[in-house]
Design a protein around this motif. Structure first.
Motif, PDB file in Angstrom:
ATOM      1  N   GLU A  31      -5.705   9.982   2.520  1.00 46.87           N
ATOM      2  CA  GLU A  31      -4.524   9.125   2.337  1.00 46.87           C
ATOM      3  C   GLU A  31      -4.649   8.241   1.092  1.00 46.87           C
ATOM      4  N   GLU A  32      -5.888   7.884   0.754  1.00 48.05           N
ATOM      5  CA  GLU A  32      -6.107   7.064  -0.437  1.00 48.05           C
ATOM      6  C   GLU A  32      -5.774   7.875  -1.688  1.00 48.05           C
ATOM      7  N   VAL A  33      -6.190   9.129  -1.691  1.00 43.81           N
ATOM      8  CA  VAL A  33      -5.874   9.997  -2.821  1.00 43.81           C
ATOM      9  C   VAL A  33      -4.371  10.095  -2.966  1.00 43.81           C
ATOM     10  N   GLU A  34      -3.725  10.237  -1.843  1.00 45.79           N
ATOM     11  CA  GLU A  34      -2.285  10.310  -1.849  1.00 45.79           C
ATOM     12  C   GLU A  34      -1.694   9.073  -2.508  1.00 45.79           C
ATOM     13  N   SER A  35      -2.270   7.917  -2.165  1.00 46.09           N
ATOM     14  CA  SER A  35      -1.714   6.702  -2.729  1.00 46.09           C
ATOM     15  C   SER A  35      -2.071   6.589  -4.224  1.00 46.09           C
ATOM     16  N   LEU A  36      -3.186   7.191  -4.626  1.00 45.41           N
ATOM     17  CA  LEU A  36      -3.496   7.221  -6.056  1.00 45.41           C
ATOM     18  C   LEU A  36      -2.464   8.047  -6.804  1.00 45.41           C
ATOM     19  N   GLU A  37      -2.094   9.167  -6.179  1.00 46.48           N
ATOM     20  CA  GLU A  37      -1.055   9.991  -6.795  1.00 46.48           C
ATOM     21  C   GLU A  37       0.235   9.206  -6.907  1.00 46.48           C
ATOM     22  N   LEU A  38       0.531   8.494  -5.863  1.00 48.82           N
ATOM     23  CA  LEU A  38       1.739   7.676  -5.858  1.00 48.82           C
ATOM     24  C   LEU A  38       1.662   6.624  -6.965  1.00 48.82           C
ATOM     25  N   GLN A  39       0.501   6.011  -7.084  1.00 45.57           N
ATOM     26  CA  GLN A  39       0.337   4.984  -8.120  1.00 45.57           C
ATOM     27  C   GLN A  39       0.514   5.568  -9.515  1.00 45.57           C
ATOM     28  N   THR A  40      -0.038   6.753  -9.703  1.00 44.37           N
ATOM     29  CA  THR A  40       0.116   7.408 -10.992  1.00 44.37           C
ATOM     30  C   THR A  40       1.590   7.662 -11.275  1.00 44.37           C
ATOM     31  N   TYR A  41       2.284   8.087 -10.229  1.00 41.11           N
ATOM     32  CA  TYR A  41       3.711   8.349 -10.377  1.00 41.11           C
ATOM     33  C   TYR A  41       4.471   7.080 -10.753  1.00 41.11           C
ATOM     34  N   ILE A  42       4.151   5.999 -10.075  1.00 40.30           N
ATOM     35  CA  ILE A  42       4.826   4.731 -10.371  1.00 40.30           C
ATOM     36  C   ILE A  42       4.515   4.281 -11.798  1.00 40.30           C
ATOM     37  N   HIS A  43       3.259   4.362 -12.152  1.00 42.88           N
ATOM     38  CA  HIS A  43       2.809   4.003 -13.499  1.00 42.88           C
ATOM     39  C   HIS A  43       3.613   4.782 -14.549  1.00 42.88           C
ATOM     40  N   LYS A  44       3.775   6.056 -14.274  1.00 50.19           N
ATOM     41  CA  LYS A  44       4.496   6.925 -15.197  1.00 50.19           C
ATOM     42  C   LYS A  44       5.973   6.537 -15.290  1.00 50.19           C
ATOM     43  N   GLU A  45       6.540   6.197 -14.145  1.00 50.61           N
ATOM     44  CA  GLU A  45       7.950   5.821 -14.145  1.00 50.61           C
ATOM     45  C   GLU A  45       8.175   4.494 -14.881  1.00 50.61           C
ATOM     46  N   ILE A  46       7.225   3.591 -14.784  1.00 44.92           N
ATOM     47  CA  ILE A  46       7.350   2.336 -15.538  1.00 44.92           C
ATOM     48  C   ILE A  46       7.287   2.652 -17.031  1.00 44.92           C
ATOM     49  N   LEU A  47       6.395   3.553 -17.400  1.00 44.48           N
ATOM     50  CA  LEU A  47       6.257   3.935 -18.807  1.00 44.48           C
ATOM     51  C   LEU A  47       7.478   4.662 -19.340  1.00 44.48           C
TER      52      LEU A  47
END
Ligand SMILES: [Zn+2]
Lengths: 187, 216
Positions: free
Chosen positions: A119-135
């Motif tokens: 589940e943590e990996v999943e949330s890392l993926e989510l974080q990467t996605y959010i990071h990308k969307e901010i960029l």
């Protein structure tokens, strides 16, 4: 803390270079975070954050001690970063995909090193996605979103950092928030 | 209540913590009645918590010592400059004399033509010097007797003598994907609008150049 910093700045102005060390270590994470969230990759963020501190040091005489030091410092950092983004502009949008991947590699590195539960990996993926969307936001919306939600500055402070009216800050936050809403609603 | 215009505006106001009690009531009533706005509001709130959930990043190891290692050598402030700072009255008086002889004083009052230190790619229109959007001026920029509008960028200090820096505000209506960035100046912006400031500006420059020569 602000008073301790004020005291340090007085010493720096008198020529005590060592006093700057405490200022850097106190603000390094904040400044680095602003640069990283706006530029998107760790290497450039480090470069920009370092440059921001060096500029703050060399221009310390121009800092008005009646103002808040952090505002002044963040302004230097955001200006440098916006400038860098502008310089990269021609291939910027083509680059968006690659940029996201850079963030991804950083996060997946963490994941690989520490072998996190599913589940943590999943949330890392989510974080990467959010990071990308901010960029993916245009820089002027990106800067307010980063300052507001990641650094938790007040609207007034953001206005001072970016040297724009508070009304403009609000408009940009609203638009940035709407854009992110559309991009993140299915997450 | 109109969803698009009013309700969504109220939601953002709520999220900025600027909602009055009446407005909050209004919003709550609307949300109870309108499924679409309820979803919208929920999505907005969730967006913020998602953004906020990004774990904070920290500066890499050794960041502070790297910065310290890259600082320019300890600044030894010239004590002349310091004296000059501490005795503004004497300095100003002395300079006033110099200026009377040097004719700078009359230069201030007589010369009203727009001049700009760097001409390439700049546009001068009705006493306004414009740095066009696609232009980056490298180096310091000095404008005399005219206003300055920066649509592009200036990589250096800006000094405006007897004029103003015009802010661009008509920009805000540009659409979200418009790529118009804030005008940007990497250095300081100085506006000099009085004879006295003009004197100061001149002294500062003269002294700076004298002392940078002396330091060599
Ligand atoms: Zn509605």
């Amino acid at each position: 803390m602000e008073t301790v910093i004020k005291e340090k700045i007085k010493q720096i102005k008198k020529g005590n270079q060592a006093a700057f060390e405490d200022v850097v270590s106190f603000y390094q994470n904040k400044v680095y975070q602003i640069c990283f969230r706006m530029i998107g990759n760790a290497h450039e963020a480090e470069d920009l954050a370092q440059e921001a501190f060096i500029r703050a040091y060399t221009n310390i005489d121009r800092f008005d001690e009646r103002r808040k030091f952090s505002t002044w410092l963040y302004r230097i950092a955001t200006n440098l970063t916006i400038d860098r983004i502008r310089k990269k502009k021609p291939d910027y949008f083509l680059d968006a995909e690659v940029k996201g991947t850079e963030g991804l590699s950083m996060y997946s590195q963490i994941a690989a090193d520490q072998a996190l539960p599913e589940e943590e990996v999943e949330s890392l993926e989510l974080q990467t996605y959010i990071h990308k969307e901010i960029l993916a936001l245009p820089p002027k919306y990106r800067s307010v979103i980063v300052l507001r939600f990641l650094d938790e500055l007040s609207l007034q402070e953001i206005a001072e950092v970016l040297e724009i009216p508070v009304g403009t800050v609000k408009t940009r936050i609203h638009r940035g928030r709407e854009t992110l809403r559309k991009r993140l609603r299915h997450v | 209540m109109n969803c698009k215009e009013e309700a969504i505006a109220l939601m953002h106001k709520y999220l900025d913590d600027h909602l009055t009690q009446t407005e909050e009531k209004k919003l709550r009533m609307h949300l109870q009645a309108c499924q679409e706005c309820q979803t919208h509001f929920h999505e907005l709130k969730r967006t913020i918590s998602l953004v906020k959930s990004s774990s904070p990043v920290s500066a890499p190891q050794g960041f502070t010592s790297n910065v310290m290692a890259n600082l320019p050598k300890q600044k030894k402030r010239n004590h002349y400059t310091k004296w000059f700072r501490n005795h503004p009255f004497f300095t100003a008086a002395a300079v006033f004399f110099l200026m009377m002889f040097g004719g700078i004083f009359s230069a201030w009052t007589e010369d009203q033509q727009v001049t700009v230190s760097k001409q390439e790619n700049l546009v001068i229109k009705n006493q306004v010097v414009i740095v066009p959007e696609d232009v980056t001026v490298n180096g310091d920029l000095v404008v005399r007797n005219g206003d300055l509008r920066i649509e592009g960028a200036v990589n250096g200090d800006v000094t405006i003598i007897n004029g103003d820096l015009l802010k661009q505000d008509s920009r805000e209506d540009s659409p979200l994907d418009g790529e118009k960035y804030m005008a940007y100046v990497s250095g300081e912006v100085n506006e000099v609008n009085q004879v006295f400031e003009w004197v100061w500006y001149h002294i500062k420059n003269t002294w700076e150049s004298v002392f940078s020569l002396a330091k060599e």
